[in-house]
Write an enzyme that holds these catalytic residues in place. Structure first.
Site, PDB file in Angstrom:
ATOM      1  N   ASP A  56       0.827  -1.212   0.000  1.00 56.61           N
ATOM      2  CA  ASP A  56       0.000   0.000   0.000  1.00 56.61           C
ATOM      3  C   ASP A  56       0.861   1.262   0.000  1.00 56.61           C
ATOM      4  OD1 ASP A  56      -2.255  -1.592   0.153  1.00 56.61           O
ATOM      5  OD2 ASP A  56      -2.395  -1.460   2.323  1.00 56.61           O
ATOM      6  N   GLY A 137     -11.264  -7.178   9.815  1.00 56.45           N
ATOM      7  CA  GLY A 137     -12.661  -7.528   9.679  1.00 56.45           C
ATOM      8  C   GLY A 137     -13.626  -6.495  10.205  1.00 56.45           C
ATOM      9  N   ASN A 176     -16.030   3.125   4.674  1.00 60.37           N
ATOM     10  CA  ASN A 176     -14.985   2.756   5.628  1.00 60.37           C
ATOM     11  C   ASN A 176     -13.802   3.708   5.511  1.00 60.37           C
ATOM     12  OD1 ASN A 176     -13.676   1.246   7.583  1.00 60.37           O
ATOM     13  ND2 ASN A 176     -12.887  -0.250   6.121  1.00 60.37           N
ATOM     14  N   ILE A 178     -10.548   4.302   5.442  1.00 55.21           N
ATOM     15  CA  ILE A 178      -9.147   3.921   5.218  1.00 55.21           C
ATOM     16  C   ILE A 178      -8.775   4.315   3.789  1.00 55.21           C
ATOM     17  CG2 ILE A 178      -9.291   1.989   6.830  1.00 55.21           C
ATOM     18  CD1 ILE A 178      -9.136   0.128   4.370  1.00 55.21           C
ATOM     19  N   ASP A 179      -7.512   4.126   3.434  1.00 57.13           N
ATOM     20  CA  ASP A 179      -6.993   4.351   2.076  1.00 57.13           C
ATOM     21  C   ASP A 179      -7.178   5.792   1.600  1.00 57.13           C
ATOM     22  OD1 ASP A 179      -6.501   1.685   2.228  1.00 57.13           O
ATOM     23  OD2 ASP A 179      -7.649   1.110   0.467  1.00 57.13           O
ATOM     24  N   GLU A 238     -11.651  -0.529  -3.749  1.00 60.36           N
ATOM     25  CA  GLU A 238     -10.885   0.101  -2.669  1.00 60.36           C
ATOM     26  C   GLU A 238      -9.681   0.820  -3.253  1.00 60.36           C
ATOM     27  OE1 GLU A 238     -10.128  -3.103  -0.047  1.00 60.36           O
ATOM     28  OE2 GLU A 238      -8.581  -4.001  -1.270  1.00 60.36           O
TER      29      GLU A 238
END
Length: 590
Positions: A56, A137, A176, A178-179, A238
């Protein structure tokens, strides 16, 4: 002394399709151990050098003379390069153990210190580092921000200052957190895209000064929306990343499964929009919110599951970074720095090839001399040396991509024999010559573009690079492989070849004469003729590289002809012509 690397862990967002979190954690810890062992035991397979452990990656960002990438890892792992070819671990993570921002625990209970998918940008005189925090999760996640005026840990001004939360998500959130990835729109506005496998990808406005969220607006980018606009769970999209080019914004994202080593199925897709907020449509006009997306790159050879793109532009080159899982090294996560291009319809393409197929000259950045099929006859076994550039066809080379940034390199003279590492030798000092192409690893060379526009050529067999031995500047020195040191003797300027002029009047299959000593050790050298050539009158002529005759004589019935000439230092061409044919040979006067 190079510090011991902190291996970034491929521990991305958990998915409902994964097993229980504890089992996943145990499996990932085992995977990290296997990857570390494979890094010690497996041979290299591409030109990037040093420690390229990576998962990542952020887009490349430059500070002074160093290029930095931040990746998933304990405390936020950083790695740097001075030339975009060799990479090494930073001396310490962004956050030292036990010194993580305290606010995180209130947002993500159970956080253990493994930060995910950072992104770093430079603006307002400092570096803004966005980072993700989550647990396996779960969509209980947060994105934070830290700033620093320098990325150089040796600087007295080096200090990461945490700025706190940018956006968070809970089990009931639509997206969500993130990223993160940041883009500036055409009006100077700052935006952050983010999101993951859960439900889809979103976009929020940022304050251009603080880098934190501005207002409450939210836009869906990709998430498989139903007709009523409600997001479905598990969109499969994502790692969003937006690039502005011309009149379009391009949304890059990943689909498939990451974090499973050589079993990963990650692949990269794109769509575009005339507005940063979308809608983003693929090449077929399908909205990426409704499962659209044009695939750009997927698993190719040992490059398994490419993902998480970033773009760095310098010197007219588009350095496209992403991670992949190396199937040649038991699925170890590694960095790839490839090439982003644009086709005639303004759609991007991703390739690991830096040069299109064509005919080129390769000039050493230290000596200024070029790759040369030494002798210019192009026969099997002929040395590849450096020679003084003279526009000769034996100084031109056909570069043919064979996949994943690897090239077949063939001579423009003779039968088109290929550059070959003699004896398939991967060791230091292994020399290059011409040999029929079979596709073997010692005849394939990975070409990487270094900072400043030079190129590095590494043998696929062993990953050592082509060098002018001892950094010699004289003509006739045969090229060889050596460990990469990043010096100019190992870097090449590669440019399209001009119209060549032929050196040999024929393309013989065997040498009709030889010259010794060559290079000269005095004013005299000997031309040894084969029996067929010596039996009849022979013309011997020496010219400089402008074609001017500096010596000439004739001979009949002599097997050895002595040539004495008071020549200034330089490169000359010896022409021998007789009833059996004609040939040429370079002669070096040191």
């Amino acid at each position: 002394m190079t510090p011991t690397p902190t291996t970034p862990r491929p521990t991305r967002v958990g998915r409902p399709s994964f097993a229980a979190a504890e089992r996943l954690a145990r499996g990932l810890r085992l995977l990290v151990l296997l990857l570390a062992l494979s890094a010690l035991s497996s041979p290299g397979a591409h030109a990037l050098q040093g420690n390229d452990n990576c998962h990542d990656p952020s887009s490349i960002v430059k500070d002074g003379g160093k290029y930095w990438v931040f990746t998933t890892g304990t405390g936020i792992y950083g790695m740097y390069s001075t030339d975009l070819v060799t990479w090494q671990s930073g001396p310490r993570p962004v956050f030292e153990a036990g010194q993580y921002p305290s606010w995180i625990n209130g947002r993500v209970p159970g956080f253990s210190g493994d930060f995910w998918a950072p992104e770093c940008v430079y603006r307002n005189g400092k570096f803004y580092l966005y980072y993700s925090v989550s647990t396996f999760g779960s969509s209980v996640s947060t994105i934070g921000l830290a700033t620093n005026v320098t990325l150089d840990p040796a600087s007295p001004n080096y200090q990461w200052i945490d700025q706190g939360e940018v956006v968070s998500s809970t089990t009931g959130s639509a997206c969500n957190a993130i990223d993160p990835a940041v883009v500036t729109d055409a009006s100077g506005g700052l935006w952050m895209s983010y999101g993951s496998f859960f439900k889809g990808l979103g976009l929020i406005k940022l304050d251009a000064t603080t880098g934190k969220r501005s207002g409450t607006s939210f836009y869906w980018l990709a998430g498989n929306l139903a007709a009523d606009g409600v997001s479905r769970s598990n969109s499969g999209s994502e790692a969003p990343y937006i690039v502005r080019n011309g009149g379009y914004y391009y949304l890059f994202l990943n689909k498939g499964a990451c974090c499973q080593g050589s079993s990963s199925t990650y692949y990269i897709q794109v769509g575009r929009s005339t507005s940063v907020t979308g809608p983003y449509l693929d090449r077929n006009g399908v909205d990426m919110n409704r499962n659209g997306g044009t695939t750009l790159i997927a698993t190719q050879g040992n490059y398994v599951g490419p993902g998480h793109v970033g773009l760095f532009v310098e010197g007219g080159a588009n350095y496209l970074s992403h991670h992949y899982y190396d199937s040649n090294q038991n699925g170890r996560a590694r960095l790839s720095v490839g090439n982003l291009g644009w086709d005639g319809a303004a759609w991007p393409f991703i390739t690991r090839d830096w040069l299109a197929a064509g005919r080129y000259t390769l000039t050493n950045q230290n000596s200024g001399q070029v790759w040369d099929a030494w002798g210019c006859s192009g026969v099997q076994g002929q040395a590849i040396a450096q020679g003084t550039a003279a526009g000769l066809n034996c100084q031109q080379w056909n570069l043919t991509p064979v996949g994943n940034g690897e090239y077949k390199i063939t001579s423009a003279v003779g039968a088109g024999l290929a550059a070959d590492v003699i004896g398939n030798n991967p060791n230091n000092g292994a020399k290059l010559n011409l040999y029929p192409y079979s596709g073997a690893a010692n005849q394939r060379f990975k070409i990487e573009r270094s900072a400043g526009g030079g190129y590095v050529l590494a043998s696929v067999n062993g990953n050592r690079v082509v060098e002018v031995p001892a950094c010699a500047t004289t003509a006739g020195v045969q090229l060889a492989l050596y460990d990469y040191l990043g010096n100019a003797c190992q870097k090449w300027t590669i440019a399209p070849a001009p119209a060549a002029r032929a050196l040999a009047t024929a393309a013989p299959t065997a040498a009709l004469f030889s010259v010794y000593p060559n290079p000269l050790t005095g004013r005299r050298f000997v031309v040894a003729l084969d029996a067929e050539l010596a039996a009849a009158p022979v013309g011997i002529r020496l010219t400089d590289l402008r074609g001017r005759t500096v010596y000439a004589r004739r001979s009949t019935g002599q097997a050895s002809v002595a040539v004495e000439a008071d020549l200034p230092a330089g490169l000359y061409v010896l022409h021998v012509e007789g009833a059996a044919g004609s040939q040429t040979q370079k002669v070096v006067v040191p």
